[in-house]
Design a protein around this motif. Structure first.
Motif, PDB file in Angstrom:
ATOM      1  N   LEU A   1       0.828  -1.203   0.000  1.00 45.30           N
ATOM      2  CA  LEU A   1       0.000   0.000   0.000  1.00 45.30           C
ATOM      3  C   LEU A   1       0.863   1.255   0.000  1.00 45.30           C
ATOM      4  N   HIS A   2       1.972   1.200   0.717  1.00 44.81           N
ATOM      5  CA  HIS A   2       2.908   2.339   0.710  1.00 44.81           C
ATOM      6  C   HIS A   2       3.411   2.602  -0.707  1.00 44.81           C
ATOM      7  N   GLN A   3       3.708   1.531  -1.445  1.00 44.82           N
ATOM      8  CA  GLN A   3       4.158   1.689  -2.832  1.00 44.82           C
ATOM      9  C   GLN A   3       3.045   2.253  -3.708  1.00 44.82           C
ATOM     10  N   VAL A   4       1.822   1.777  -3.492  1.00 46.22           N
ATOM     11  CA  VAL A   4       0.676   2.289  -4.248  1.00 46.22           C
ATOM     12  C   VAL A   4       0.560   3.800  -4.078  1.00 46.22           C
ATOM     13  N   LYS A   5       0.704   4.259  -2.849  1.00 42.35           N
ATOM     14  CA  LYS A   5       0.599   5.690  -2.565  1.00 42.35           C
ATOM     15  C   LYS A   5       1.775   6.476  -3.149  1.00 42.35           C
ATOM     16  N   GLU A   6       2.913   5.810  -3.327  1.00 34.99           N
ATOM     17  CA  GLU A   6       4.033   6.433  -4.021  1.00 34.99           C
ATOM     18  C   GLU A   6       3.731   6.583  -5.515  1.00 34.99           C
ATOM     19  N   ASP A   7       2.998   5.629  -6.046  1.00 30.53           N
ATOM     20  CA  ASP A   7       2.722   5.612  -7.478  1.00 30.53           C
ATOM     21  C   ASP A   7       1.557   6.526  -7.866  1.00 30.53           C
ATOM     22  N   PHE A   8       0.543   6.633  -6.998  1.00 31.92           N
ATOM     23  CA  PHE A   8      -0.685   7.327  -7.383  1.00 31.92           C
ATOM     24  C   PHE A   8      -1.265   8.163  -6.243  1.00 31.92           C
ATOM     25  N   ALA A   9      -2.008   9.196  -6.627  1.00 29.47           N
ATOM     26  CA  ALA A   9      -2.964   9.869  -5.755  1.00 29.47           C
ATOM     27  C   ALA A   9      -4.333   9.646  -6.386  1.00 29.47           C
ATOM     28  N   ALA A  10      -5.414   9.911  -5.652  1.00 21.30           N
ATOM     29  CA  ALA A  10      -6.738   9.637  -6.203  1.00 21.30           C
ATOM     30  C   ALA A  10      -7.789  10.515  -5.557  1.00 21.30           C
ATOM     31  N   HIS A  11      -8.822  10.784  -6.339  1.00 25.29           N
ATOM     32  CA  HIS A  11      -9.988  11.488  -5.814  1.00 25.29           C
ATOM     33  C   HIS A  11     -11.220  11.055  -6.590  1.00 25.29           C
ATOM     34  N   GLY A  12     -12.264  10.643  -5.879  1.00 24.75           N
ATOM     35  CA  GLY A  12     -13.544  10.313  -6.481  1.00 24.75           C
ATOM     36  C   GLY A  12     -14.433  11.546  -6.509  1.00 24.75           C
ATOM     37  N   VAL A  13     -14.834  11.960  -7.699  1.00 27.56           N
ATOM     38  CA  VAL A  13     -15.582  13.213  -7.881  1.00 27.56           C
ATOM     39  C   VAL A  13     -17.070  12.878  -7.997  1.00 27.56           C
ATOM     40  N   GLU A  14     -17.858  13.373  -7.073  1.00 24.50           N
ATOM     41  CA  GLU A  14     -19.287  13.104  -7.113  1.00 24.50           C
ATOM     42  C   GLU A  14     -19.996  14.099  -8.027  1.00 24.50           C
ATOM     43  N   GLY A  15     -21.252  13.821  -8.315  1.00 19.88           N
ATOM     44  CA  GLY A  15     -21.978  14.514  -9.360  1.00 19.88           C
ATOM     45  C   GLY A  15     -21.984  16.021  -9.280  1.00 19.88           C
ATOM     46  N   GLN A  16     -22.342  16.562  -8.126  1.00 24.15           N
ATOM     47  CA  GLN A  16     -22.431  18.013  -8.025  1.00 24.15           C
ATOM     48  C   GLN A  16     -21.060  18.665  -8.154  1.00 24.15           C
ATOM     49  N   GLU A  17     -20.043  18.036  -7.606  1.00 26.97           N
ATOM     50  CA  GLU A  17     -18.685  18.569  -7.745  1.00 26.97           C
ATOM     51  C   GLU A  17     -18.271  18.607  -9.210  1.00 26.97           C
ATOM     52  N   CYS A  18     -18.658  17.580  -9.964  1.00 23.55           N
ATOM     53  CA  CYS A  18     -18.365  17.538 -11.399  1.00 23.55           C
ATOM     54  C   CYS A  18     -19.027  18.715 -12.114  1.00 23.55           C
ATOM     55  N   LEU A  19     -20.320  18.916 -11.880  1.00 22.96           N
ATOM     56  CA  LEU A  19     -21.044  20.007 -12.527  1.00 22.96           C
ATOM     57  C   LEU A  19     -20.519  21.364 -12.087  1.00 22.96           C
ATOM     58  N   ASP A  20     -20.210  21.495 -10.794  1.00 27.52           N
ATOM     59  CA  ASP A  20     -19.679  22.767 -10.292  1.00 27.52           C
ATOM     60  C   ASP A  20     -18.348  23.111 -10.951  1.00 27.52           C
ATOM     61  N   THR A  21     -17.547  22.087 -11.222  1.00 25.41           N
ATOM     62  CA  THR A  21     -16.246  22.306 -11.858  1.00 25.41           C
ATOM     63  C   THR A  21     -16.424  22.776 -13.297  1.00 25.41           C
ATOM     64  N   ILE A  22     -17.383  22.182 -14.008  1.00 27.47           N
ATOM     65  CA  ILE A  22     -17.680  22.639 -15.370  1.00 27.47           C
ATOM     66  C   ILE A  22     -18.080  24.112 -15.345  1.00 27.47           C
ATOM     67  N   SER A  23     -19.001  24.454 -14.453  1.00 28.54           N
ATOM     68  CA  SER A  23     -19.503  25.830 -14.369  1.00 28.54           C
ATOM     69  C   SER A  23     -18.404  26.812 -13.988  1.00 28.54           C
ATOM     70  N   LYS A  24     -17.603  26.428 -13.013  1.00 36.46           N
ATOM     71  CA  LYS A  24     -16.542  27.312 -12.517  1.00 36.46           C
ATOM     72  C   LYS A  24     -15.535  27.645 -13.611  1.00 36.46           C
ATOM     73  N   TYR A  25     -15.061  26.631 -14.311  1.00 37.96           N
ATOM     74  CA  TYR A  25     -14.011  26.873 -15.308  1.00 37.96           C
ATOM     75  C   TYR A  25     -14.562  27.568 -16.552  1.00 37.96           C
ATOM     76  N   TYR A  26     -15.821  27.310 -16.871  1.00 37.09           N
ATOM     77  CA  TYR A  26     -16.409  28.016 -18.001  1.00 37.09           C
ATOM     78  C   TYR A  26     -16.573  29.496 -17.664  1.00 37.09           C
ATOM     79  N   SER A  27     -16.952  29.773 -16.426  1.00 34.39           N
ATOM     80  CA  SER A  27     -17.133  31.154 -15.983  1.00 34.39           C
ATOM     81  C   SER A  27     -15.810  31.902 -15.855  1.00 34.39           C
ATOM     82  N   GLU A  28     -14.810  31.217 -15.275  1.00 40.37           N
ATOM     83  CA  GLU A  28     -13.556  31.897 -14.947  1.00 40.37           C
ATOM     84  C   GLU A  28     -12.547  31.904 -16.094  1.00 40.37           C
TER      85      GLU A  28
END
Length: 467
Positions: free
Chosen positions: A353-380
């Motif tokens: 597991l220590h090696q896995v964490k050396e190789d990768f980081a991760a984040h699971g993006v839920e629905g509203q966060e996905c839509l908010d990101t689209i809106s934010k970057y289109y606006s900004e």
């Protein structure tokens, strides 16, 4: 260059045989026996190449002399002549330290074109050399199907069948596959999920007698060529960013469901590319995030999301990473995959597991966060992200340090997912190639999600090819 199976019972086969075998005959995945190492001075020389020249250099490490140099160059030129942008995969600066690698300039507006245009031409090349009809079988969560069909349609000696989950892809994705009116193309809409389709594909390919009888070939990312072709754009993106920022290493944030695109980055890093973090961006189907954080790989309940191409619970290419994680030990891989089959999960110890964490980081993006990101970057920034790319950007925001430079892979044009874009109250204009799809009739069969129904329909396709 020889290739071996992650499970140890296929050894030292060449590049062409690796392409044709797809899934290893022992049920494992094929990987290079030894990953080629590219020294710093060679990287410097490669940084000055065009995309096509770079692809030739990287492919050559794995193809060696199995395809003559002039013929390999011709295959590459032909494959990328269909792209709408002269750079093939241009890099766009969105804001300080954040770049987007646009992978959607191919015929079907998705990153899968980069590998599948080449693989389609390669299959055609092999068919002409051998005189053998090739039957391609694949499953798609949305983009692979259209890209695969576009990559091989009209090519002599090739027939293709694609499975997709009925009602679980975007409308544009569905139309791109099913409006193709060609007797050599079969679209099967299964009453189930992509994971069901992927399981059926693996079951069929594991039946070696059936596979050989019908000359079945893989188009999914179980085929190593898919990974190899995707490795090229990590090199290309790094070189473009380095020219502007003069940084030693670059992070990559990658929207992924089947672990193929992120594994291509992992392979590039192992070849010597100065990659920093590899950030795995998922959605609510976040089995990969769970493994990277806790060392437990266990499918949960399938969820339909705004980013349907990542609606995957069982990632096909994960086994390739396991192979390197356990020190290229096929017995250990076989044991882990057997545990997954019998217990429904894979658990690694603290050291791994220590090696896995050396190789990768991760984040699971839920629905509203996905839509908010689209809106934010289109606006900004006035830059419109498709929902998969938005997951990548959201993961960048969560996992990237402020002083680190990151490239987010943009895996599809936003026009392919207007259902999500409309939820952000954004109006977009369809490219004409997509707009005209809505007036075309569809050609598909809706079937139950089981091997028997798929094989029965395949035989119909094959009977056409033998007339």
């Amino acid at each position: 260059m020889n290739f071996v199976s992650t499970r140890g019972n296929v050894n030292q086969i060449g590049f062409i045989d690796t392409v044709l075998m797809g899934l290893a005959n022992d049920g494992g995945l094929l990987v290079p026996e030894k990953i080629p190492q590219i020294p710093a001075e060679k990287l410097e020389a490669m940084s000055k190449l065009s995309y096509q020249e770079l692809a030739y250099e990287i492919f050559s490490y794995y193809v060696e002399d199995e395809i003559p140099a002039n013929e390999l160059k011709e295959l590459i030129e032909k494959s990328y002549s269909t792209f709408r942008h002269p750079e093939v995969t241009p890099v766009q600066k969105v804001k300080e330290n954040l770049y987007v690698l646009e992978l959607f300039h191919g015929p079907t507006f998705a990153f899968k074109d980069i590998a599948l245009q080449f693989l389609g031409n390669l299959y055609s090349y092999v068919s002409k050399k051998t005189g053998e009809t090739i039957h391609i079988l694949g499953a798609t969560s949305g983009d692979t199907g259209a890209s695969a069909i576009e990559g091989v349609r009209g090519k002599e000696g090739i027939r293709i069948c694609i499975l997709h989950p009925h009602g679980k892809v975007s409308k544009v994705q569905e139309l791109q596959m099913t409006t193709v009116d060609d007797k050599s193309v079969l679209n099967l809409a299964i009453e189930g999920t992509f994971d069901d389709g992927q399981s059926i594909i693996k079951e069929i390919f594991a039946d070696v007698d059936l596979k050989n009888k019908y000359h079945l070939r893989a188009i999914n990312s179980i085929n190593f060529v898919r990974i190899l072709a995707q490795t090229v754009y990590y090199f290309y993106a790094y070189f473009q960013v380095k020219k502007e920022k003069n940084v030693e290493s670059v992070n990559f944030s990658v929207p992924t469901g089947n672990f193929g695109d992120i594994f291509a980055g992992y392979l590039a890093k192992k070849m010597g590319l100065p990659v920093g973090k590899l950030i795995v961006a998922t959605n609510e189907n976040n089995i990969l995030e769970g493994f990277i954080q806790d060392g437990v790989y266990k499918p949960g309940e399938f969820q339909s999301t705004y980013s349907p191409s990542m609606d995957i619970q069982v990632a096909s290419n994960f086994e390739r990473y396991l192979y390197y994680l356990v020190g290229e030990n096929p017995n250990a891989v076989s044991e882990l995959m057997e545990n997954f089959k019998t217990e429904g999960k894979i658990v690694v110890n603290e050291e791994l597991l220590h090696q896995v964490k050396e190789d990768f980081a991760a984040h699971g993006v839920e629905g509203q966060e996905c839509l908010d990101t689209i809106s934010k970057y289109y606006s900004e920034t006035d830059y419109l992200l498709d929902p998969h790319t938005a997951c990548g950007v959201a993961a960048y925001e969560r996992c990237n340090e402020p002083n680190e430079v990151c490239v987010t892979l943009s895996t599809a044009h936003p026009a392919k997912f207007n259902e999500s874009i409309e939820l952000c109250n954004i109006e977009q204009t369809y490219p004409e190639e997509i707009n005209q799809l809505f007036d075309k009739p569809q050609h598909l069969e809706v079937i139950d999600a089981n091997k028997e129904d798929v094989v029965r329909n395949l035989v119909k396709l094959f009977s056409y090819t033998t007339k």
